[in-house]
Design a protein around this motif. Structure first.
Motif, PDB file in Angstrom:
ATOM      1  N   TRP A 102     -82.737 -16.225 -31.920  1.00 48.10           N
ATOM      2  CA  TRP A 102     -81.888 -17.464 -31.656  1.00 48.10           C
ATOM      3  C   TRP A 102     -80.399 -17.390 -32.234  1.00 48.10           C
ATOM      4  O   TRP A 102     -79.420 -17.939 -31.756  1.00 48.10           O
ATOM      5  CB  TRP A 102     -82.553 -18.650 -32.021  1.00 48.10           C
ATOM      6  N   VAL A 105     -78.308 -15.506 -29.620  1.00 46.99           N
ATOM      7  CA  VAL A 105     -78.263 -16.236 -28.628  1.00 46.99           C
ATOM      8  C   VAL A 105     -77.161 -17.420 -28.586  1.00 46.99           C
ATOM      9  O   VAL A 105     -76.202 -17.560 -28.055  1.00 46.99           O
ATOM     10  CB  VAL A 105     -79.482 -17.253 -28.116  1.00 46.99           C
ATOM     11  N   LEU A 106     -76.986 -18.094 -29.905  1.00 44.97           N
ATOM     12  CA  LEU A 106     -76.200 -19.254 -30.489  1.00 44.97           C
ATOM     13  C   LEU A 106     -74.830 -18.449 -30.516  1.00 44.97           C
ATOM     14  O   LEU A 106     -73.546 -18.912 -29.785  1.00 44.97           O
ATOM     15  CB  LEU A 106     -76.573 -19.898 -31.762  1.00 44.97           C
ATOM     16  N   VAL A 108     -73.551 -15.635 -28.998  1.00 44.75           N
ATOM     17  CA  VAL A 108     -73.145 -15.179 -27.603  1.00 44.75           C
ATOM     18  C   VAL A 108     -72.502 -16.768 -26.922  1.00 44.75           C
ATOM     19  O   VAL A 108     -71.661 -16.536 -26.345  1.00 44.75           O
ATOM     20  CB  VAL A 108     -74.171 -14.400 -26.911  1.00 44.75           C
ATOM     21  N   SER A 109     -73.372 -17.601 -26.957  1.00 50.60           N
ATOM     22  CA  SER A 109     -73.220 -19.083 -26.319  1.00 50.60           C
ATOM     23  C   SER A 109     -71.687 -19.318 -26.768  1.00 50.60           C
ATOM     24  O   SER A 109     -70.852 -19.704 -26.248  1.00 50.60           O
ATOM     25  CB  SER A 109     -74.101 -19.875 -26.537  1.00 50.60           C
ATOM     26  N   TYR A 110     -71.545 -19.246 -28.244  1.00 53.75           N
ATOM     27  CA  TYR A 110     -70.228 -19.888 -29.007  1.00 53.75           C
ATOM     28  C   TYR A 110     -69.250 -18.966 -28.237  1.00 53.75           C
ATOM     29  O   TYR A 110     -68.085 -19.292 -28.029  1.00 53.75           O
ATOM     30  CB  TYR A 110     -70.531 -19.815 -30.266  1.00 53.75           C
ATOM     31  N   LEU A 112     -68.912 -17.238 -25.652  1.00 50.99           N
ATOM     32  CA  LEU A 112     -68.608 -17.221 -24.241  1.00 50.99           C
ATOM     33  C   LEU A 112     -67.730 -18.774 -23.974  1.00 50.99           C
ATOM     34  O   LEU A 112     -66.729 -18.808 -23.112  1.00 50.99           O
ATOM     35  CB  LEU A 112     -69.996 -17.646 -23.429  1.00 50.99           C
ATOM     36  N   ILE A 113     -68.364 -19.780 -24.562  1.00 52.03           N
ATOM     37  CA  ILE A 113     -67.749 -21.274 -24.584  1.00 52.03           C
ATOM     38  C   ILE A 113     -66.298 -21.083 -24.946  1.00 52.03           C
ATOM     39  O   ILE A 113     -65.224 -21.592 -24.215  1.00 52.03           O
ATOM     40  CB  ILE A 113     -68.461 -22.032 -25.062  1.00 52.03           C
TER      41      ILE A 113
END
Length: 142
Positions: A102, A105-106, A108-110, A112-113
């Motif tokens: 996780w 995942v967090l 990579v999400s950060y 991307l955003i």
């Protein structure tokens, strides 16, 4: 994991500072003061989470007993049956492969955003520069 907590703290600080700006300073015509406030709070948003404040309690609970105990374990492996010794290791390895990280995942999400926001800002800036240049060329021709 620490960097994720740090980024969350920075985001909370920036949100609080911006909320204060939006509620109280946005309508003021002191543009230099507003710029100074926004730049200063941006820097403070990155500095404040790095500060470590320690609070010491003066009262101690006499009934509280803190003992440190260590548990030592040893394992015995029957070398005549190697499959039995290897099987738990393989099962644990398979579980680790299927587990979702996780933190990754967090992260990579950060990324991307934040990159999508950066691209959006670049396109907006490019559009503004293009509109300014076309407006300047129309003024020269008239």
């Amino acid at each position: 994991m620490e960097w994720l907590i740090y980024l969350a703290k920075v985001s909370v600080c920036m949100g609080l500072f911006y909320a204060f700006y939006y509620l109280s300073l946005q309508k003021l015509t002191f543009f230099n003061l507003n710029r100074f406030y926004l730049l200063t709070t941006l820097i403070l948003s990155f500095v404040i989470p790095m500060l470590q404040l320690q609070v010491q309690s003066l009262t101690q609970d006499p009934g509280k007993n803190t003992e440190v105990s260590a548990v030592y374990t040893s394992s015995f492996t029957d070398h005549s049956n190697t499959d039995a010794a290897i099987q738990p290791y393989l099962q644990q390895r398979d579980e680790r492969l299927l587990a979702i990280d996780w933190q990754q995942v967090l992260f990579v999400s950060y990324l991307l955003i934040s990159n999508s926001y950066a691209v959006n800002i670049c396109f907006s800036g490019h559009s503004a520069i293009k509109a300014h240049q076309t407006g300047a060329s129309k003024d020269r021709s008239a």
